[in-house]
Scaffold this motif. Structure first.
Motif, mmCIF file in Angstrom:
data_model
loop_
_atom_site.group_PDB
_atom_site.id
_atom_site.type_symbol
_atom_site.label_atom_id
_atom_site.label_comp_id
_atom_site.label_asym_id
_atom_site.label_seq_id
_atom_site.Cartn_x
_atom_site.Cartn_y
_atom_site.Cartn_z
ATOM 1 N N VAL A 1 4.144 41.860 -45.729
ATOM 2 C CA VAL A 1 4.333 40.403 -45.712
ATOM 3 C C VAL A 1 4.444 39.932 -44.265
ATOM 4 O O VAL A 1 5.270 40.436 -43.502
ATOM 5 N N LEU A 2 3.595 38.999 -43.899
ATOM 6 C CA LEU A 2 3.632 38.433 -42.553
ATOM 7 C C LEU A 2 4.254 37.045 -42.624
ATOM 8 O O LEU A 2 3.717 36.155 -43.277
ATOM 9 N N ILE A 3 5.391 36.896 -41.966
ATOM 10 C CA ILE A 3 6.112 35.623 -41.986
ATOM 11 C C ILE A 3 5.906 34.930 -40.647
ATOM 12 O O ILE A 3 6.262 35.478 -39.597
ATOM 13 N N VAL A 4 5.305 33.762 -40.695
ATOM 14 C CA VAL A 4 4.941 33.072 -39.459
ATOM 15 C C VAL A 4 5.769 31.801 -39.315
ATOM 16 O O VAL A 4 5.839 30.993 -40.245
ATOM 17 N N LYS A 5 6.390 31.652 -38.164
ATOM 18 C CA LYS A 5 7.122 30.417 -37.878
ATOM 19 C C LYS A 5 6.282 29.526 -36.984
ATOM 20 O O LYS A 5 5.611 30.013 -36.085
ATOM 21 N N ASN B 1 -5.721 36.016 -35.745
ATOM 22 C CA ASN B 1 -5.140 37.319 -35.423
ATOM 23 C C ASN B 1 -5.376 38.419 -36.450
ATOM 24 O O ASN B 1 -5.164 39.589 -36.143
ATOM 25 N N ASN C 1 11.902 35.073 -47.748
ATOM 26 C CA ASN C 1 12.832 36.200 -47.905
ATOM 27 C C ASN C 1 12.646 36.874 -49.257
ATOM 28 O O ASN C 1 12.599 38.092 -49.354
ATOM 29 N N TRP D 1 -2.801 31.157 -37.790
ATOM 30 C CA TRP D 1 -2.455 32.410 -37.085
ATOM 31 C C TRP D 1 -3.252 33.571 -37.663
ATOM 32 O O TRP D 1 -3.766 34.416 -36.939
ATOM 33 N N LYS E 1 -1.108 30.413 -28.367
ATOM 34 C CA LYS E 1 0.008 29.958 -27.537
ATOM 35 C C LYS E 1 -0.482 29.597 -26.145
ATOM 36 O O LYS E 1 -1.454 30.125 -25.675
#
Lengths: 167, 167
Positions: free
Chosen positions: B151-155, B29, B141, B25, B167
């Motif tokens: 902080v970029l949290i990617v699922k 991005n 977390n 990602w 996508k």
């Protein structure tokens, strides 16, 4: 970077400086001059508390209308400030849309992110002011756990006095 | 986007697909073709558990050496996979550096982010495997609360079977 992709970058804004810093960071670090992105500003307006006393409403209808006006003015002021930042700091071509919903910011933000199929959700680490956070818990933690898209949590550096997004 | 700025993008990788999706990602991005960014891959190698029994060590030195070799091989394999992804999916010019530290991933990642003055930390939402997460809590977390940088949290989307980041 996949510049041809039209991305929806959902940015949660509130009355705190941190959310404006998060917006600024996004404009400097996520938006490319050649991209075709839309910044979608979202503001969660807290639900009106209906103040009551044993013999009826504590405030007159005029007073309630006045409180509502204050809340709407605050929302408008925050959104205008965010839009100005997009114009001044972002690429000229960046499109800006606005979502204002009434409700718990955790629900409002998570539902909007899923509904519009946001490509990324950006928010300050607190997300909804000092006092409400104490009662609601961290909005950013909740959103990071519950939305499907990537979540970018931005903290305002303690040494920074302005929301420039640069160091 | 401030393309001239040399950003340090710290990406936490582990044995899970989610961290590879987070890396992908970022390549799609966050990295611009005209930017001068460095991807810094960080892998936190779990500390060696010293297995003991009442009459001494449970495993022979040879067995312990063999366990260490497996852990090192796993680390190498993960880093090689991530580097390959950077070469194939990223811009040719993207610089890649590697940090491998032994310790609790929460400490290793947070300390590295602050030490190298990362511009952004990217990680999967789980961050350190299914079993360890149950004991350690969510690494993402913890990092979101404790590191200074965004902080970029990617699922990883449930419907996605590959780590493409699109996508």
């Amino acid at each position: 970077m996949a510049d041809a992709k039209e991305r929806k970058i959902l940015v949660a804004v509130d009355e705190g400086l941190e959310s404006m810093y998060a917006l600024s960071w996004s404009l400097h670090n996520l938006i490319s001059q050649t991209s075709n992105d839309t910044i979608i500003l979202i503001y969660a307006k807290p639900p009106r508390t209906v103040y009551t006393s044993p013999d009826g409403y504590l405030f007159s209808p005029d007073m309630l209308a006045s409180i509502d006006k204050c809340r709407n003015d605050l929302a408008s002021s925050i959104i205008e400030k965010a839009k100005k930042m997009c114009r001044e700091q972002g690429d000229n071509e960046v499109k800006v849309e606005v979502i204002i919903e009434t409700g718990d910011p955790r629900d409002v933000i998570c539902q909007a992110a899923d509904k519009i199929h946001a490509d990324v959700l950006v928010m300050g680490s607190h997300g909804y002011g000092l006092i409400k956070r104490a009662f609601l818990g961290s909005v950013s933690n909740h959103c990071a756990q519950n939305v499907k898209c990537p979540v970018l949590i931005v903290k305002k550096p303690k040494s920074s006095s302005s929301a420039t997004g640069t160091k």
